[in-house]
Design a protein around this motif. Structure first.
Motif, PDB file in Angstrom:
ATOM      1  N   LEU A   1       0.831  -1.206   0.000  1.00  0.00           N
ATOM      2  CA  LEU A   1       0.000   0.000   0.000  1.00  0.00           C
ATOM      3  C   LEU A   1       0.864   1.254   0.000  1.00  0.00           C
ATOM      4  CD1 LEU A   1      -2.650   1.496   0.153  1.00  0.00           C
ATOM      5  CD2 LEU A   1      -2.729   1.032   2.618  1.00  0.00           C
ATOM      6  N   THR A   2       1.853   1.289   0.862  1.00  0.00           N
ATOM      7  CA  THR A   2       2.740   2.450   0.930  1.00  0.00           C
ATOM      8  C   THR A   2       3.503   2.628  -0.378  1.00  0.00           C
ATOM      9  OG1 THR A   2       3.005   2.259   3.321  1.00  0.00           O
ATOM     10  CG2 THR A   2       4.716   3.456   2.127  1.00  0.00           C
ATOM     11  N   VAL A   3       4.033   1.529  -0.917  1.00  0.00           N
ATOM     12  CA  VAL A   3       4.821   1.597  -2.155  1.00  0.00           C
ATOM     13  C   VAL A   3       3.955   2.090  -3.310  1.00  0.00           C
ATOM     14  CG1 VAL A   3       6.053   0.202  -3.860  1.00  0.00           C
ATOM     15  CG2 VAL A   3       6.490  -0.144  -1.427  1.00  0.00           C
ATOM     16  N   ALA A   4       2.738   1.556  -3.430  1.00  0.00           N
ATOM     17  CA  ALA A   4       1.855   1.962  -4.523  1.00  0.00           C
ATOM     18  C   ALA A   4       1.431   3.421  -4.377  1.00  0.00           C
ATOM     19  CB  ALA A   4       0.635   1.049  -4.568  1.00  0.00           C
ATOM     20  N   HIS A   5       1.127   3.837  -3.143  1.00  0.00           N
ATOM     21  CA  HIS A   5       0.724   5.229  -2.903  1.00  0.00           C
ATOM     22  C   HIS A   5       1.848   6.188  -3.284  1.00  0.00           C
ATOM     23  CE1 HIS A   5      -1.049   8.367   0.101  1.00  0.00           C
ATOM     24  NE2 HIS A   5      -1.436   8.613  -1.127  1.00  0.00           N
ATOM     25  N   ARG A   6       3.046   5.857  -2.889  1.00  0.00           N
ATOM     26  CA  ARG A   6       4.195   6.703  -3.237  1.00  0.00           C
ATOM     27  C   ARG A   6       4.397   6.743  -4.748  1.00  0.00           C
ATOM     28  NH1 ARG A   6       7.367   8.090   1.151  1.00  0.00           N
ATOM     29  NH2 ARG A   6       7.055   6.852   3.051  1.00  0.00           N
ATOM     30  N   ALA A   7       4.216   5.597  -5.409  1.00  0.00           N
ATOM     31  CA  ALA A   7       4.403   5.545  -6.859  1.00  0.00           C
ATOM     32  C   ALA A   7       3.413   6.443  -7.580  1.00  0.00           C
ATOM     33  CB  ALA A   7       4.266   4.103  -7.345  1.00  0.00           C
TER      34      ALA A   7
END
Length: 307
Positions: A286-292
């Motif tokens: 979730l964090t990785v996708a949000h940052r992307a």
């Protein structure tokens, strides 16, 4: 368990697999394998249905690793019905989980988060719930579709979600039966009760090792079309649709009866799973996708960790 009861369950399982399994050659070999194991005493003195189910499932999956091929144990007694004995439980589960719509949120940057679990329930059970969730996500600038705890479900619900995300009706797959003949095509839904999500809005699908079956199909269809980026872990690898048969009050024989072929890849995700475009532990997806998503915007800064 009595030996006569064990014998009846194993023999019924072998006969059903031989009659229905999508790969006839493998089906015949499995029927012989179960008969040989039964004669050799592998299942003798099995203490309970759960243990028998686990042992027989190990043997059923020993030739080609098909995870949909199982002698599945149920804690609650199954209805005294031959086919699809698990339907009532699915209906109750849909009703008790708001149709699988576990979470709808707006994260920083007007990024929508839609979590669907534990199943993609059929539209006749959960279509209204999904439509309500899609309406809430309509004005977001990007979408994170969380399937990390989704273990499968209805191809018709997959088609409904794809219809919301694709600009026009799109062929998702062609289903082939055990004779090798095409029996059905699945297309993204042509009509939806809500406006479509704009095709230029980015979509990221979050996956884990638990993501399985129909949830994998949704991730695979969106990835193959280039409509979504898959973030997380490689999924479980179960592509073949199955039917269920009652073999005991607590045991269901689940048998894959067909195989899907995607028009772009010419294959499916059976055994391989859906490979993420951005690989990361499921807990971080979730964090990785949000940052992307936020990183694609010139004005973006580092995104805070979603909670």
């Amino acid at each position: 368990m009595r030996q006569a009861e064990i014998t009846a369950i194993v023999e019924r399982t072998a006969n059903l697999v031989e009659e229905h399994y999508v790969f006839p050659e493998v089906a015949g070999r499995l029927a012989v394998l179960l008969a040989d194991q039964l004669a050799a005493g592998r299942y003798a003195d099995t203490p309970d249905p759960r243990t028998l189910g686990e042992t027989v499932t190990t043997d059923l999956q020993s030739l080609n690793g098909d995870r949909h091929l199982r002698l599945k144990h149920h804690d609650e007694p199954l209805p005294d019905r031959d086919q699809d004995p698990d339907d009532e439980r699915i209906i109750r589960l849909s009703a008790s989980t708001m149709g699988g719509i576990a979470q709808v949120r707006c994260l920083d940057g007007n990024v929508g988060l839609l979590e669907i679990q534990p199943h993609l329930f059929p539209p006749q059970l959960a279509g209204d719930h999904l439509a309500a969730a899609l309406r809430l996500c309509a004005d977001t600038d990007a979408l994170l579709l969380d399937l990390r705890e989704n273990v499968g479900g209805s191809p018709d619900m997959v088609a409904l979600i794809c219809g919301w995300l694709f600009e026009e009706p799109t062929l998702l797959h062609t289903m082939y039966d055990r004779t090798g003949e095409p029996v059905r095509q699945s297309w993204s839904a042509a009509y939806l009760p809500v406006p479509r999500y704009a095709p230029d809005k980015p979509v990221h699908v979050l996956t884990s090792r638990r993501t399985f079956s129909g949830a994998e199909e949704l991730a695979y269809d969106l990835q193959q079309s280039g409509r979504a980026t898959v973030v997380g872990e490689r999924t479980g690898g179960g592509a073949h649709p199955r039917i269920g048969f009652r073999a005991h009050a607590h045991l269901e024989v689940t048998i894959p009866i067909a195989r899907p072929v995607h028009p772009i890849s010419g294959t499916n995700w059976e055994g391989t799973g859906v490979r993420p475009d951005i690989e990361t532990p499921a807990a971080d997806a979730l964090t990785v996708a949000h940052r992307a998503v936020l990183a694609r915007r010139p004005e973006s800064a580092t995104a805070p960790r979603p909670r």
